[in-house]
Design a protein around this motif. Structure first.
Motif, PDB file in Angstrom:
ATOM      1  N   THR A  42       0.832  -1.207   0.000  1.00 30.38           N
ATOM      2  CA  THR A  42       0.000   0.000   0.000  1.00 30.38           C
ATOM      3  C   THR A  42       0.865   1.256   0.000  1.00 30.38           C
ATOM      4  O   THR A  42       0.574   2.236  -0.692  1.00 30.38           O
ATOM      5  N   THR A  43       1.979   1.214   0.757  1.00 24.54           N
ATOM      6  CA  THR A  43       2.881   2.361   0.809  1.00 24.54           C
ATOM      7  C   THR A  43       3.494   2.645  -0.551  1.00 24.54           C
ATOM      8  O   THR A  43       3.597   3.798  -0.980  1.00 24.54           O
ATOM      9  N   GLN A  44       3.884   1.587  -1.270  1.00 26.78           N
ATOM     10  CA  GLN A  44       4.485   1.774  -2.587  1.00 26.78           C
ATOM     11  C   GLN A  44       3.474   2.303  -3.592  1.00 26.78           C
ATOM     12  O   GLN A  44       3.799   3.125  -4.441  1.00 26.78           O
ATOM     13  N   VAL A  45       2.230   1.834  -3.507  1.00 23.27           N
ATOM     14  CA  VAL A  45       1.187   2.300  -4.418  1.00 23.27           C
ATOM     15  C   VAL A  45       0.919   3.782  -4.207  1.00 23.27           C
ATOM     16  O   VAL A  45       0.763   4.557  -5.151  1.00 23.27           O
ATOM     17  N   GLU A  46       0.888   4.188  -2.941  1.00 26.81           N
ATOM     18  CA  GLU A  46       0.597   5.579  -2.626  1.00 26.81           C
ATOM     19  C   GLU A  46       1.807   6.489  -2.808  1.00 26.81           C
ATOM     20  O   GLU A  46       1.686   7.703  -2.695  1.00 26.81           O
ATOM     21  N   ALA A  47       2.981   5.905  -3.105  1.00 27.89           N
ATOM     22  CA  ALA A  47       4.210   6.690  -3.206  1.00 27.89           C
ATOM     23  C   ALA A  47       4.348   7.409  -4.535  1.00 27.89           C
ATOM     24  O   ALA A  47       5.267   8.218  -4.705  1.00 27.89           O
ATOM     25  N   VAL A  48       3.477   7.135  -5.504  1.00 25.70           N
ATOM     26  CA  VAL A  48       3.500   7.813  -6.792  1.00 25.70           C
ATOM     27  C   VAL A  48       2.112   8.380  -7.074  1.00 25.70           C
ATOM     28  O   VAL A  48       1.131   7.639  -7.134  1.00 25.70           O
ATOM     29  N   SER A  49       2.029   9.702  -7.224  1.00 26.52           N
ATOM     30  CA  SER A  49       0.779  10.367  -7.579  1.00 26.52           C
ATOM     31  C   SER A  49       0.905  10.920  -8.992  1.00 26.52           C
ATOM     32  O   SER A  49       1.971  11.413  -9.382  1.00 26.52           O
ATOM     33  N   LEU A  50      -0.176  10.834  -9.736  1.00 33.80           N
ATOM     34  CA  LEU A  50      -0.182  11.299 -11.120  1.00 33.80           C
ATOM     35  C   LEU A  50      -0.970  12.598 -11.227  1.00 33.80           C
ATOM     36  O   LEU A  50      -2.012  12.750 -10.590  1.00 33.80           O
ATOM     37  N   TYR A  51      -0.459  13.516 -12.058  1.00 28.51           N
ATOM     38  CA  TYR A  51      -1.105  14.813 -12.253  1.00 28.51           C
ATOM     39  C   TYR A  51      -1.264  15.080 -13.745  1.00 28.51           C
ATOM     40  O   TYR A  51      -0.412  14.712 -14.554  1.00 28.51           O
ATOM     41  N   GLU A  52      -2.340  15.772 -14.064  1.00 25.39           N
ATOM     42  CA  GLU A  52      -2.607  16.173 -15.438  1.00 25.39           C
ATOM     43  C   GLU A  52      -3.009  17.637 -15.439  1.00 25.39           C
ATOM     44  O   GLU A  52      -3.836  18.054 -14.615  1.00 25.39           O
ATOM     45  N   GLY A  53      -2.434  18.420 -16.320  1.00 18.96           N
ATOM     46  CA  GLY A  53      -2.749  19.844 -16.306  1.00 18.96           C
ATOM     47  C   GLY A  53      -2.242  20.558 -17.534  1.00 18.96           C
ATOM     48  O   GLY A  53      -2.117  19.974 -18.612  1.00 18.96           O
ATOM     49  N   THR A  54      -1.901  21.841 -17.325  1.00 21.95           N
ATOM     50  CA  THR A  54      -1.543  22.711 -18.451  1.00 21.95           C
ATOM     51  C   THR A  54      -0.340  23.572 -18.096  1.00 21.95           C
ATOM     52  O   THR A  54      -0.248  24.114 -16.988  1.00 21.95           O
ATOM     53  N   VAL A  55       0.575  23.689 -19.042  1.00 16.86           N
ATOM     54  CA  VAL A  55       1.673  24.657 -18.956  1.00 16.86           C
ATOM     55  C   VAL A  55       1.330  25.834 -19.849  1.00 16.86           C
ATOM     56  O   VAL A  55       0.903  25.660 -20.994  1.00 16.86           O
ATOM     57  N   TRP A  56       1.518  27.035 -19.319  1.00 20.21           N
ATOM     58  CA  TRP A  56       1.214  28.253 -20.069  1.00 20.21           C
ATOM     59  C   TRP A  56       2.428  29.171 -20.041  1.00 20.21           C
ATOM     60  O   TRP A  56       3.013  29.420 -18.982  1.00 20.21           O
ATOM     61  N   HIS A  57       2.832  29.669 -21.203  1.00 20.01           N
ATOM     62  CA  HIS A  57       3.932  30.626 -21.329  1.00 20.01           C
ATOM     63  C   HIS A  57       3.402  31.910 -21.958  1.00 20.01           C
ATOM     64  O   HIS A  57       2.639  31.866 -22.925  1.00 20.01           O
ATOM     65  N   GLU A  58       3.837  33.039 -21.418  1.00 21.98           N
ATOM     66  CA  GLU A  58       3.467  34.332 -21.995  1.00 21.98           C
ATOM     67  C   GLU A  58       4.677  35.246 -22.000  1.00 21.98           C
ATOM     68  O   GLU A  58       5.284  35.511 -20.967  1.00 21.98           O
ATOM     69  N   ARG A  59       5.028  35.736 -23.182  1.00 19.88           N
ATOM     70  CA  ARG A  59       6.105  36.719 -23.359  1.00 19.88           C
ATOM     71  C   ARG A  59       5.460  38.034 -23.793  1.00 19.88           C
ATOM     72  O   ARG A  59       4.672  38.061 -24.740  1.00 19.88           O
ATOM     73  N   ARG A  60       5.797  39.112 -23.098  1.00 20.99           N
ATOM     74  CA  ARG A  60       5.168  40.413 -23.385  1.00 20.99           C
ATOM     75  C   ARG A  60       6.072  41.326 -24.212  1.00 20.99           C
ATOM     76  O   ARG A  60       5.582  42.193 -24.925  1.00 20.99           O
ATOM     77  N   ARG A  61       7.380  41.172 -24.128  1.00 20.35           N
ATOM     78  CA  ARG A  61       8.329  42.015 -24.839  1.00 20.35           C
ATOM     79  C   ARG A  61       9.516  41.176 -25.295  1.00 20.35           C
ATOM     80  O   ARG A  61       9.838  40.176 -24.616  1.00 20.35           O
ATOM     81  N   PRO A  62      10.167  41.537 -26.390  1.00 20.89           N
ATOM     82  CA  PRO A  62       9.918  42.676 -27.288  1.00 20.89           C
ATOM     83  C   PRO A  62       8.723  42.474 -28.222  1.00 20.89           C
ATOM     84  O   PRO A  62       8.309  43.420 -28.888  1.00 20.89           O
ATOM     85  N   VAL A  63       8.206  41.232 -28.292  1.00 17.99           N
ATOM     86  CA  VAL A  63       6.964  40.981 -29.022  1.00 17.99           C
ATOM     87  C   VAL A  63       6.059  40.150 -28.121  1.00 17.99           C
ATOM     88  O   VAL A  63       6.524  39.483 -27.200  1.00 17.99           O
ATOM     89  N   ARG A  64       4.771  40.191 -28.393  1.00 19.08           N
ATOM     90  CA  ARG A  64       3.835  39.373 -27.631  1.00 19.08           C
ATOM     91  C   ARG A  64       3.791  37.971 -28.226  1.00 19.08           C
ATOM     92  O   ARG A  64       3.653  37.790 -29.427  1.00 19.08           O
ATOM     93  N   TYR A  73       2.397  14.806 -15.283  1.00 19.03           N
ATOM     94  CA  TYR A  73       3.531  14.702 -14.368  1.00 19.03           C
ATOM     95  C   TYR A  73       3.301  13.579 -13.369  1.00 19.03           C
ATOM     96  O   TYR A  73       2.162  13.184 -13.107  1.00 19.03           O
ATOM     97  N   ALA A  74       4.406  13.116 -12.795  1.00 19.90           N
ATOM     98  CA  ALA A  74       4.350  12.172 -11.685  1.00 19.90           C
ATOM     99  C   ALA A  74       5.023  12.799 -10.477  1.00 19.90           C
ATOM    100  O   ALA A  74       6.046  13.487 -10.602  1.00 19.90           O
ATOM    101  N   LEU A  75       4.440  12.563  -9.301  1.00 18.90           N
ATOM    102  CA  LEU A  75       5.014  13.037  -8.039  1.00 18.90           C
ATOM    103  C   LEU A  75       5.465  11.812  -7.252  1.00 18.90           C
ATOM    104  O   LEU A  75       4.643  11.014  -6.814  1.00 18.90           O
ATOM    105  N   LEU A 107       8.664  16.051  -8.377  1.00 20.92           N
ATOM    106  CA  LEU A 107       7.706  16.260  -9.459  1.00 20.92           C
ATOM    107  C   LEU A 107       8.480  16.282 -10.768  1.00 20.92           C
ATOM    108  O   LEU A 107       9.345  17.143 -10.974  1.00 20.92           O
ATOM    109  N   THR A 108       8.163  15.360 -11.670  1.00 18.97           N
ATOM    110  CA  THR A 108       8.908  15.264 -12.920  1.00 18.97           C
ATOM    111  C   THR A 108       8.094  14.515 -13.961  1.00 18.97           C
ATOM    112  O   THR A 108       7.088  13.875 -13.632  1.00 18.97           O
ATOM    113  N   ILE A 109       8.523  14.606 -15.209  1.00 16.61           N
ATOM    114  CA  ILE A 109       7.939  13.820 -16.294  1.00 16.61           C
ATOM    115  C   ILE A 109       8.819  12.591 -16.491  1.00 16.61           C
ATOM    116  O   ILE A 109       9.981  12.731 -16.879  1.00 16.61           O
ATOM    117  N   PRO A 110       8.323  11.397 -16.229  1.00 12.34           N
ATOM    118  CA  PRO A 110       9.163  10.201 -16.374  1.00 12.34           C
ATOM    119  C   PRO A 110       9.556   9.975 -17.827  1.00 12.34           C
ATOM    120  O   PRO A 110       8.877  10.421 -18.753  1.00 12.34           O
TER     121      PRO A 110
END
Length: 316
Positions: A42-64, A73-75, A107-110
């Motif tokens: 049970t400890t080993q099963v609970e030792a890895v958590s999986l996450y799903e989401g979004t990465v967002w990048h925004e650059r404002r200068r010198p151009v948008r 990701y896995a934790l 937290l990393t991408i395997p």
């Protein structure tokens, strides 16, 4: 020469990943049929958590320019997870690095079908106070693309300002500071990084927002992360091409123009810490290094600690 190595890496990764992808379902079936894996505790099963989401990048200068993409990701609980990704810190080294005494999560991408791509991995280091664990420090593990370099440094998850120590994009110079913030991962996970520049101001923002995935909905981790590192690499190169098309200035790696750029980063970080309004934890420390070893983490010089090292091939 770097372009040549990059092309060789892309070609090699393509054929390796194609072959392993074709073998993946057969290997899964044969492993299950001939050599059933022993049941995990049970400890080993609970030792890895999986996450799903979004990465967002925004650059404002010198151009948008902005974009977002989906990530998984896995934790890993580094004290209890049965199979942690290679080429990362152990829990004990991370605890010595941060002077903490509690659990450590990564937290990393395997890796997937022979390839790993992690622009940013984070270690969450906790202190124990009775039966309660409190997030005390984080370690950022930043890898640039495509130069195959990696830097690790401690930061305060509540809010911290760090002098930029690595050339991570050919469209950003080394003069910026990274403002970082991260919550303790639970059902939701949030990491924000903004770049503060002496000329461009607060001109870049990157966020990672993710939710924990129910373990019952994922039957096989290899399939869950299939080609995830490849997708991240594809987005990086595609949007680099877009920035070049928008005539954003291309900046050569500072090792060709300023070989002492690492020492310069240390000096800039010292100045940030000496400023009363920006000073963080005095118990952190620094080092300039280029080897794969992180044994120097036991030294204490009273300042923030940086470790530069080479990323494992293929560049990740």
């Amino acid at each position: 020469m770097e372009i040549f190595y990059l092309l060789c890496s892309i070609i090699s990764t393509f054929f390796t990943s194609l072959a392993l992808s074709l073998l993946l379902p057969f290997r899964f079936l044969l492993t299950r049929h001939r050599h059933p894996p022993p049941p995990l505790s049970t400890t080993q099963v609970e030792a890895v958590s999986l996450y799903e989401g979004t990465v967002w990048h925004e650059r404002r200068r010198p151009v948008r320019h902005s974009f977002r993409y989906s990530v998984r990701y896995a934790l890993f609980d580094l004290d209890n997870a049965p199979n942690t990704p290679p080429d990362h810190l152990s829990a004990d080294v991370a605890r010595r690095f941060t002077k903490t005494d509690g659990p450590v999560f990564l937290l990393t991408i395997p890796p997937s079908v022979g390839y790993e791509q992690n622009p940013l991995s984070i270690y969450y280091c906790y202190d124990l106070e009775g039966n309660t664990k409190l997030l005390k420090k984080c370690i950022a593990e930043v890898t640039n693309t495509p130069w195959g370099e990696r830097v690790l440094f401690v930061f305060d998850p509540n809010s911290d300002l760090v002098a930029k120590p690595l050339h991570v994009s050919p469209f950003m110079d080394m003069l910026g500071n990274w403002s970082l913030k991260a919550n303790a991962p639970d059902q939701n996970l949030l990491v924000t990084i903004s770049v503060q520049h002496p000329e461009l101001g607060d001109y870049f923002l990157a966020t990672l927002k993710a939710k924990r995935v129910s373990p019952e909905s994922v039957h096989d981790h290899a399939l869950f992360f299939w080609l995830m590192p490849h997708k991240v690499a594809l987005w990086i190169y595609w949007h680099a091409l877009k920035l070049w098309w928008k005539n954003v200035s291309f900046i050569q790696h500072p090792r060709y123009t300023n070989p002492s750029y690492r020492e310069d980063a240390l000096n800039r970080d010292r100045k940030l810490q000496c400023c009363p309004g920006l000073r963080r934890n005095k118990a952190e420390h620094m080092q300039v290094g280029g080897s794969d070893s992180v044994t120097g983490v036991e030294k204490d010089h009273g300042e923030r600690y940086f470790v530069w090292r080479d990323a494992k091939w293929p560049w990740s």
